[in-house]
Design a protein around this motif. Sequence first.
Motif, PDB file in Angstrom:
ATOM      1  N   MET A 168      -6.070  -3.968  -6.844  1.00 15.37           N
ATOM      2  CA  MET A 168      -5.532  -4.085  -6.034  1.00 15.37           C
ATOM      3  C   MET A 168      -5.387  -3.434  -5.104  1.00 15.37           C
ATOM      4  SD  MET A 168      -1.065  -2.113  -6.836  1.00 15.37           S
ATOM      5  CE  MET A 168      -0.703  -2.687  -8.824  1.00 15.37           C
ATOM      6  N   SER A 169      -4.959  -4.311  -3.954  1.00 15.26           N
ATOM      7  CA  SER A 169      -5.811  -4.057  -2.903  1.00 15.26           C
ATOM      8  C   SER A 169      -4.371  -4.149  -1.742  1.00 15.26           C
ATOM      9  CB  SER A 169      -6.322  -5.361  -1.763  1.00 15.26           C
ATOM     10  OG  SER A 169      -6.296  -6.406  -1.902  1.00 15.26           O
ATOM     11  N   THR A 170      -4.347  -3.481  -0.503  1.00 14.47           N
ATOM     12  CA  THR A 170      -2.873  -3.089  -0.374  1.00 14.47           C
ATOM     13  C   THR A 170      -3.294  -3.445   1.750  1.00 14.47           C
ATOM     14  OG1 THR A 170      -1.233  -1.643   1.194  1.00 14.47           O
ATOM     15  CG2 THR A 170      -3.968  -1.135   0.902  1.00 14.47           C
ATOM     16  N   LYS A 171      -1.976  -4.604   1.888  1.00 14.78           N
ATOM     17  CA  LYS A 171      -2.010  -5.140   3.560  1.00 14.78           C
ATOM     18  C   LYS A 171      -1.397  -3.820   3.957  1.00 14.78           C
ATOM     19  CE  LYS A 171      -1.782  -9.819   1.717  1.00 14.78           C
ATOM     20  NZ  LYS A 171      -0.894 -11.210   1.209  1.00 14.78           N
ATOM     21  N   THR A 172      -1.335  -2.641   3.750  1.00  7.05           N
ATOM     22  CA  THR A 172      -0.586  -1.657   5.093  1.00  7.05           C
ATOM     23  C   THR A 172      -1.864  -0.848   5.434  1.00  7.05           C
ATOM     24  OG1 THR A 172      -0.124  -0.291   3.236  1.00  7.05           O
ATOM     25  CG2 THR A 172       1.622  -2.206   4.523  1.00  7.05           C
ATOM     26  N   LEU A 173      -1.672   0.257   6.001  1.00  9.01           N
ATOM     27  CA  LEU A 173      -2.365   1.027   6.793  1.00  9.01           C
ATOM     28  C   LEU A 173      -1.351   2.747   6.978  1.00  9.01           C
ATOM     29  CD1 LEU A 173      -5.176  -0.863   9.272  1.00  9.01           C
ATOM     30  CD2 LEU A 173      -4.890  -0.118   7.259  1.00  9.01           C
ATOM     31  N   GLY A 174      -2.533   3.046   6.495  1.00  9.57           N
ATOM     32  CA  GLY A 174      -1.634   4.756   6.864  1.00  9.57           C
ATOM     33  C   GLY A 174      -1.204   5.387   5.316  1.00  9.57           C
ATOM     34  N   LEU A 206       6.234  -0.005  -8.746  1.00  5.81           N
ATOM     35  CA  LEU A 206       5.693   0.575  -8.056  1.00  5.81           C
ATOM     36  C   LEU A 206       4.674   2.041  -8.343  1.00  5.81           C
ATOM     37  CD1 LEU A 206       9.344   1.106  -6.824  1.00  5.81           C
ATOM     38  CD2 LEU A 206       7.530   0.956  -5.183  1.00  5.81           C
ATOM     39  N   GLU A 207       5.416   3.025  -9.812  1.00  3.99           N
ATOM     40  CA  GLU A 207       4.648   3.140 -10.828  1.00  3.99           C
ATOM     41  C   GLU A 207       2.536   2.622 -10.566  1.00  3.99           C
ATOM     42  OE1 GLU A 207       5.193   6.244 -12.147  1.00  3.99           O
ATOM     43  OE2 GLU A 207       6.794   6.264 -11.729  1.00  3.99           O
ATOM     44  N   ASP A 208       2.450   1.363 -10.622  1.00  3.22           N
ATOM     45  CA  ASP A 208       1.409   0.990 -10.471  1.00  3.22           C
ATOM     46  C   ASP A 208       0.871   1.242  -9.136  1.00  3.22           C
ATOM     47  OD1 ASP A 208       0.109   0.165 -12.696  1.00  3.22           O
ATOM     48  OD2 ASP A 208       0.291  -1.673 -13.061  1.00  3.22           O
ATOM     49  N   ILE A 209       1.255   0.730  -8.056  1.00  2.66           N
ATOM     50  CA  ILE A 209       0.558   0.920  -7.141  1.00  2.66           C
ATOM     51  C   ILE A 209       0.550   2.338  -6.176  1.00  2.66           C
ATOM     52  CG2 ILE A 209       1.803   0.557  -4.625  1.00  2.66           C
ATOM     53  CD1 ILE A 209       3.630  -1.647  -5.270  1.00  2.66           C
ATOM     54  N   ALA A 210       1.707   2.960  -6.728  1.00  2.00           N
ATOM     55  CA  ALA A 210       0.961   4.639  -6.839  1.00  2.00           C
ATOM     56  C   ALA A 210       0.191   4.824  -6.875  1.00  2.00           C
ATOM     57  CB  ALA A 210       2.616   5.862  -7.063  1.00  2.00           C
ATOM     58  N   TYR A 211      -0.024   5.171  -8.344  1.00  2.66           N
ATOM     59  CA  TYR A 211      -1.145   5.227  -9.179  1.00  2.66           C
ATOM     60  C   TYR A 211      -2.393   4.609  -7.905  1.00  2.66           C
ATOM     61  CZ  TYR A 211      -4.693   5.736 -13.076  1.00  2.66           C
ATOM     62  OH  TYR A 211      -5.829   6.114 -13.302  1.00  2.66           O
ATOM     63  N   THR A 212      -2.841   3.303  -7.577  1.00  4.21           N
ATOM     64  CA  THR A 212      -3.651   3.282  -7.508  1.00  4.21           C
ATOM     65  C   THR A 212      -4.194   3.312  -5.585  1.00  4.21           C
ATOM     66  OG1 THR A 212      -3.443   1.201  -8.927  1.00  4.21           O
ATOM     67  CG2 THR A 212      -4.783   0.496  -7.151  1.00  4.21           C
ATOM     68  N   HIS A 213      -2.515   3.567  -5.193  1.00  3.35           N
ATOM     69  CA  HIS A 213      -3.584   3.909  -3.983  1.00  3.35           C
ATOM     70  C   HIS A 213      -2.946   5.114  -3.692  1.00  3.35           C
ATOM     71  CE1 HIS A 213      -3.461  -0.262  -3.040  1.00  3.35           C
ATOM     72  NE2 HIS A 213      -2.205  -0.769  -3.692  1.00  3.35           N
ATOM     73  N   LYS A 214      -4.063   5.907  -3.346  1.00  2.77           N
ATOM     74  CA  LYS A 214      -3.471   7.367  -3.855  1.00  2.77           C
ATOM     75  C   LYS A 214      -2.840   7.502  -1.446  1.00  2.77           C
ATOM     76  CE  LYS A 214      -5.919   7.545  -6.896  1.00  2.77           C
ATOM     77  NZ  LYS A 214      -4.354   8.324  -7.895  1.00  2.77           N
ATOM     78  N   ASN A 215      -2.303   6.834  -0.977  1.00  2.00           N
ATOM     79  CA  ASN A 215      -2.244   6.867   0.540  1.00  2.00           C
ATOM     80  C   ASN A 215      -0.190   7.158   0.164  1.00  2.00           C
ATOM     81  OD1 ASN A 215      -2.253   4.366   0.281  1.00  2.00           O
ATOM     82  ND2 ASN A 215      -2.172   3.412   2.490  1.00  2.00           N
ATOM     83  N   PRO A 221      -2.906   2.400 -17.053  1.00  2.00           N
ATOM     84  CA  PRO A 221      -3.573   3.818 -16.675  1.00  2.00           C
ATOM     85  C   PRO A 221      -1.291   4.262 -16.637  1.00  2.00           C
ATOM     86  CG  PRO A 221      -4.881   3.259 -16.343  1.00  2.00           C
ATOM     87  CD  PRO A 221      -4.369   2.255 -16.987  1.00  2.00           C
ATOM     88  N   ALA A 222      -0.930   3.532 -15.605  1.00  2.00           N
ATOM     89  CA  ALA A 222       0.011   4.094 -14.494  1.00  2.00           C
ATOM     90  C   ALA A 222       1.293   4.303 -15.549  1.00  2.00           C
ATOM     91  CB  ALA A 222       0.175   3.741 -13.352  1.00  2.00           C
ATOM     92  N   LEU A 223       1.227   2.895 -16.013  1.00  2.00           N
ATOM     93  CA  LEU A 223       2.308   2.899 -16.921  1.00  2.00           C
ATOM     94  C   LEU A 223       2.389   3.531 -18.448  1.00  2.00           C
ATOM     95  CD1 LEU A 223       2.490  -0.762 -16.625  1.00  2.00           C
ATOM     96  CD2 LEU A 223       3.479   0.868 -14.854  1.00  2.00           C
TER      97      LEU A 223
END
Length: 255
Positions: A1-7, A29-38, A222-224
Amino acid sequence: MSTKTLGDIKLRLYYWNCRGRIQSVRYMLEDIAYTHKNIDYKEDFELLATSAELWPTHKADETISGPFHNLPVLHWNDTHTFGQTLTLGQLLARKFDLYGRLTPSIDNEDFLHGYIDGVVSCAYTDIISNVITCIFSNLNFTDKNNPSYRLLRIISNNLKALNNLLKKSSTSFYYDQQEPTIADYFVFEAFTLARDYHEIVLPNEEDRQALIKHEQIMKERPALANYFSKGLLFKRITGSSKESEYMATLAETKK
């Protein structure tokens, strides 16, 4: 799961303290927050217990209820406010690459998005929304003359269609994807919500095996897994004041 956002990104979901129409997006959102520490993600709640007293004021306040004066609402970096369940899911899917990758059989991005969005629409419109309608209307399974009775068959038929479509994939997720897309989160919720409502809306055992396997795989993420182990899934499905009594009556029909 990559991201097209920075910062760093601050995400605040606002919804009622029930499962409702937003649960698929909660899983995303749970999965996104788990994967992206930003990602700084948190959900705040409009409480059903005080809705009669507070909601009229909150509904009129666009900083709370968003552009459509309704929930759910997603606040992005205290700068943007978005409303409507499908819009939130699709926005997150675009921003966090949850529309999947091109494959030998689908080598056009617009076509891939079209296929994925078709699954999302089926899960949300034909299953999730219809289950919620059944609960709000206190649908009596013995009253076949009730106009809403047809929803039971619609839910079952669409679950069967989603099961058959998933069986065609060479992977555990829709359309030969190696990781879940927005479609998988919405189908995961559609199937488990329908089952938690009543077995009468489920297709026969053979026609739900792919969905059962899919549920197991999604719950192992893991997040779920953490979400469920903490007991964060609301038992209450809707904002109906009669839901508890209605669901208790349905439970008697399972015995």
